[in-house]
Design a protein around this motif. Structure first.
Motif, PDB file in Angstrom:
ATOM      1  N   THR A  82      12.994  -3.931  68.798  1.00 27.23           N
ATOM      2  CA  THR A  82      11.745  -4.194  69.555  1.00 27.23           C
ATOM      3  C   THR A  82      11.761  -5.598  70.420  1.00 27.23           C
ATOM      4  N   ASP A  83      10.784  -5.780  71.126  1.00 32.16           N
ATOM      5  CA  ASP A  83      10.994  -6.941  72.099  1.00 32.16           C
ATOM      6  C   ASP A  83      10.331  -8.105  71.025  1.00 32.16           C
ATOM      7  N   THR A  93       4.820  -2.555  72.366  1.00 26.01           N
ATOM      8  CA  THR A  93       6.115  -3.151  72.483  1.00 26.01           C
ATOM      9  C   THR A  93       7.219  -2.196  73.122  1.00 26.01           C
ATOM     10  N   GLU A  94       8.256  -3.003  73.835  1.00 21.10           N
ATOM     11  CA  GLU A  94       9.363  -2.262  74.327  1.00 21.10           C
ATOM     12  C   GLU A  94      10.315  -2.283  73.246  1.00 21.10           C
ATOM     13  N   ILE A  95      11.051  -0.848  73.116  1.00 23.13           N
ATOM     14  CA  ILE A  95      11.993  -0.656  72.279  1.00 23.13           C
ATOM     15  C   ILE A  95      13.337  -0.385  73.060  1.00 23.13           C
ATOM     16  N   THR A  96      14.372  -0.885  72.636  1.00 20.54           N
ATOM     17  CA  THR A  96      15.623  -0.808  73.400  1.00 20.54           C
ATOM     18  C   THR A  96      16.519  -0.079  72.310  1.00 20.54           C
ATOM     19  N   GLY A 130      16.098   4.492  59.250  1.00 23.36           N
ATOM     20  CA  GLY A 130      14.723   4.187  59.313  1.00 23.36           C
ATOM     21  C   GLY A 130      14.272   2.699  58.678  1.00 23.36           C
ATOM     22  N   THR A 131      15.333   1.884  58.076  1.00 19.32           N
ATOM     23  CA  THR A 131      14.997   0.790  57.609  1.00 19.32           C
ATOM     24  C   THR A 131      14.667  -0.353  58.865  1.00 19.32           C
ATOM     25  N   LEU A 132      13.517  -1.044  58.645  1.00 23.58           N
ATOM     26  CA  LEU A 132      12.995  -1.903  59.567  1.00 23.58           C
ATOM     27  C   LEU A 132      13.424  -3.429  58.985  1.00 23.58           C
TER      28      LEU A 132
END
Length: 83
Positions: free
Chosen positions: A28-29, A17-20, A38-40
């Motif tokens: 993430t893409d 995955t690409e992370i910007t 750190g929360t997703l």
């Protein structure tokens, strides 16, 4: 694909995955946001909030927190289980 409940295993496909970086958070893409603490935040609205014990508390889009051992399958097919 075999039924994962037959032998308590499942096939898992790993993808890159690409992370910007976007204004203080990573994205993430697939639309998952990673906040500075750190929360997703997943695109389906579910969150995983880090805990002091090193794990994470799963919070559903409606605000309900999963109990230990509870498993939920979201409408998009994502499976969350509180361990």
């Amino acid at each position: 694909m075999p039924n994962p409940t037959d032998n308590n295993s499942a096939e898992i496909e790993l993808t890159s995955t690409e992370i910007t970086f976007d204004e203080g958070e990573y994205v993430t893409d697939d639309g998952t946001r990673i906040l500075p603490d750190g929360t997703l935040i997943f695109s389906n609205g579910a969150r995983v909030i880090p805990t002091e014990q090193g794990g994470g508390q799963i919070v559903l889009p409606d605000g309900r927190r999963l109990e230990l051992g509870e498993r939920v399958v979201m409408e998009d097919g994502t499976i969350f289980e509180q361990v």
